[in-house]
Write a protein that holds these residues in place. Structure first.
Motif, PDB file in Angstrom:
ATOM      1  N   VAL A 164       0.867  -1.173   0.000  1.00 52.24           N
ATOM      2  CA  VAL A 164       0.000   0.000   0.000  1.00 52.24           C
ATOM      3  C   VAL A 164       0.908   1.227   0.000  1.00 52.24           C
ATOM      4  O   VAL A 164       1.765   1.369   0.873  1.00 52.24           O
ATOM      5  N   THR A 165       0.699   2.103  -0.979  1.00 52.76           N
ATOM      6  CA  THR A 165       1.507   3.311  -1.110  1.00 52.76           C
ATOM      7  C   THR A 165       0.637   4.529  -0.866  1.00 52.76           C
ATOM      8  O   THR A 165      -0.380   4.713  -1.538  1.00 52.76           O
ATOM      9  N   VAL A 166       1.039   5.338   0.109  1.00 46.54           N
ATOM     10  CA  VAL A 166       0.326   6.574   0.446  1.00 46.54           C
ATOM     11  C   VAL A 166       1.268   7.734   0.133  1.00 46.54           C
ATOM     12  O   VAL A 166       2.201   7.993   0.886  1.00 46.54           O
ATOM     13  N   PRO A 167       1.028   8.419  -1.005  1.00 47.76           N
ATOM     14  CA  PRO A 167       1.908   9.538  -1.363  1.00 47.76           C
ATOM     15  C   PRO A 167       1.870  10.640  -0.307  1.00 47.76           C
ATOM     16  O   PRO A 167       0.892  10.798   0.414  1.00 47.76           O
ATOM     17  N   LYS A 168       2.971  11.389  -0.254  1.00 47.49           N
ATOM     18  CA  LYS A 168       3.063  12.498   0.689  1.00 47.49           C
ATOM     19  C   LYS A 168       2.811  13.823  -0.032  1.00 47.49           C
ATOM     20  O   LYS A 168       3.074  13.945  -1.226  1.00 47.49           O
ATOM     21  N   VAL A 169       2.307  14.804   0.710  1.00 48.90           N
ATOM     22  CA  VAL A 169       2.105  16.141   0.184  1.00 48.90           C
ATOM     23  C   VAL A 169       3.482  16.750  -0.056  1.00 48.90           C
ATOM     24  O   VAL A 169       4.376  16.638   0.784  1.00 48.90           O
ATOM     25  N   GLU A 170       3.633  17.372  -1.203  1.00 50.26           N
ATOM     26  CA  GLU A 170       4.909  18.022  -1.483  1.00 50.26           C
ATOM     27  C   GLU A 170       5.083  19.211  -0.561  1.00 50.26           C
ATOM     28  O   GLU A 170       4.178  20.030  -0.410  1.00 50.26           O
ATOM     29  N   GLU A 171       6.261  19.260   0.033  1.00 50.72           N
ATOM     30  CA  GLU A 171       6.552  20.387   0.911  1.00 50.72           C
ATOM     31  C   GLU A 171       6.939  21.582   0.049  1.00 50.72           C
ATOM     32  O   GLU A 171       7.750  21.459  -0.859  1.00 50.72           O
ATOM     33  N   LYS A 172       6.328  22.716   0.345  1.00 49.48           N
ATOM     34  CA  LYS A 172       6.683  23.926  -0.380  1.00 49.48           C
ATOM     35  C   LYS A 172       8.007  24.436   0.158  1.00 49.48           C
ATOM     36  O   LYS A 172       8.163  24.635   1.361  1.00 49.48           O
ATOM     37  N   LYS A 173       8.921  24.608  -0.776  1.00 50.37           N
ATOM     38  CA  LYS A 173      10.211  25.147  -0.373  1.00 50.37           C
ATOM     39  C   LYS A 173      10.083  26.666  -0.341  1.00 50.37           C
ATOM     40  O   LYS A 173       9.465  27.268  -1.214  1.00 50.37           O
ATOM     41  N   PRO A 174      10.650  27.283   0.679  1.00 49.54           N
ATOM     42  CA  PRO A 174      10.532  28.737   0.774  1.00 49.54           C
ATOM     43  C   PRO A 174      11.209  29.408  -0.421  1.00 49.54           C
ATOM     44  O   PRO A 174      12.281  29.001  -0.858  1.00 49.54           O
ATOM     45  N   GLU A 175      10.500  30.383  -0.948  1.00 45.80           N
ATOM     46  CA  GLU A 175      11.048  31.131  -2.080  1.00 45.80           C
ATOM     47  C   GLU A 175      12.061  32.132  -1.552  1.00 45.80           C
ATOM     48  O   GLU A 175      11.757  32.909  -0.644  1.00 45.80           O
ATOM     49  N   VAL A 176      13.232  32.071  -2.111  1.00 44.99           N
ATOM     50  CA  VAL A 176      14.304  32.969  -1.663  1.00 44.99           C
ATOM     51  C   VAL A 176      14.504  34.032  -2.724  1.00 44.99           C
ATOM     52  O   VAL A 176      14.711  33.710  -3.901  1.00 44.99           O
ATOM     53  N   LYS A 177      14.398  35.277  -2.312  1.00 41.95           N
ATOM     54  CA  LYS A 177      14.562  36.391  -3.232  1.00 41.95           C
ATOM     55  C   LYS A 177      15.780  37.197  -2.798  1.00 41.95           C
ATOM     56  O   LYS A 177      15.886  37.613  -1.645  1.00 41.95           O
ATOM     57  N   ALA A 178      16.709  37.335  -3.714  1.00 43.43           N
ATOM     58  CA  ALA A 178      17.920  38.091  -3.416  1.00 43.43           C
ATOM     59  C   ALA A 178      17.619  39.586  -3.411  1.00 43.43           C
ATOM     60  O   ALA A 178      16.921  40.096  -4.279  1.00 43.43           O
ATOM     61  N   ILE A 179      18.103  40.263  -2.418  1.00 39.71           N
ATOM     62  CA  ILE A 179      17.920  41.706  -2.293  1.00 39.71           C
ATOM     63  C   ILE A 179      19.264  42.375  -2.589  1.00 39.71           C
ATOM     64  O   ILE A 179      20.287  42.030  -1.994  1.00 39.71           O
ATOM     65  N   GLU A 180      19.206  43.326  -3.534  1.00 40.76           N
ATOM     66  CA  GLU A 180      20.422  44.049  -3.898  1.00 40.76           C
ATOM     67  C   GLU A 180      20.755  45.053  -2.825  1.00 40.76           C
ATOM     68  O   GLU A 180      19.883  45.782  -2.331  1.00 40.76           O
ATOM     69  N   ILE A 181      22.000  45.115  -2.478  1.00 37.27           N
ATOM     70  CA  ILE A 181      22.451  46.046  -1.439  1.00 37.27           C
ATOM     71  C   ILE A 181      22.980  47.304  -2.131  1.00 37.27           C
ATOM     72  O   ILE A 181      23.859  47.222  -2.994  1.00 37.27           O
ATOM     73  N   SER A 182      22.432  48.443  -1.790  1.00 32.77           N
ATOM     74  CA  SER A 182      22.850  49.699  -2.409  1.00 32.77           C
ATOM     75  C   SER A 182      23.944  50.334  -1.570  1.00 32.77           C
ATOM     76  O   SER A 182      24.077  50.085  -0.378  1.00 32.77           O
TER      77      SER A 182
END
Length: 162
Positions: A143-161
């Motif tokens: 019996v195979t019970v698939p798992k919910v895909e874990e959402k990976k946190p979106e990483v957004k690079a911030i430019e340093i001025s």
């Protein structure tokens, strides 16, 4: 981390499994008349066939799914039921009929078990209840019970001025 050393029974296991609904029975493998089955006035046929009543099932978790494997030799897929209850419980059940006795047969030993069995497992929150699959091949139920895909946190690079 294992609470039971691997040299007990050949496999390490976690005695305190929060997902299992099985109750620990310290007398389940002892052929004693005072075992817990006898204490609850179970029919004699069930007392004699506790090995099948307590069908052994492996549960492993992979990155993609929870996989249950049950050895059910001699059973056809029509004789086994796999059900999912609303409260995230997987139930595997079935029955092996008692072999018919012939007056001319002389039995020397009866070790193969028969009777009903049922195992229940509480599934974790990450189980996809709507995509459960079961297959049976050569007496092994998978019996195979698939798992919910874990959402990976979106990483957004911030430019340093500056």
């Amino acid at each position: 981390m294992s609470l039971t050393p691997s040299w007990f029974g050949g496999r390490s296991s976690n005695v305190f499994d929060p997902f299992s609904l099985d109750l620990w029975d310290p007398f389940k493998d002892f052929p004693l008349p005072s075992s817990s089955l006898a204490a609850f006035n179970f029919p004699q046929t069930l007392q004699e066939n506790t090995a099948f009543v307590n069908a052994r099932i492996d549960w492993k978790e992979t990155p993609e799914a929870h996989v249950f494997k049950a050895d059910l030799p001699g059973l056809k897929k029509e004789e086994v039921k796999v059900e999912i209850e609303d409260d995230r419980v997987l139930q595997i059940s079935g029955e092996r009929d008692v072999e018919k006795e012939d007056k001319n047969d002389t039995w020397h030993r009866v070790e193969r078990s028969s009777g009903k069995f049922m195992r229940r497992f509480r599934l974790p929150e990450n189980a996809r209840m709507d995509q459960v699959k079961a297959a049976m091949e050569n007496g092994v139920l998978i019996v195979t019970v698939p798992k919910v895909e874990e959402k990976k946190p979106e990483v957004k690079a911030i430019e340093i001025s500056g």
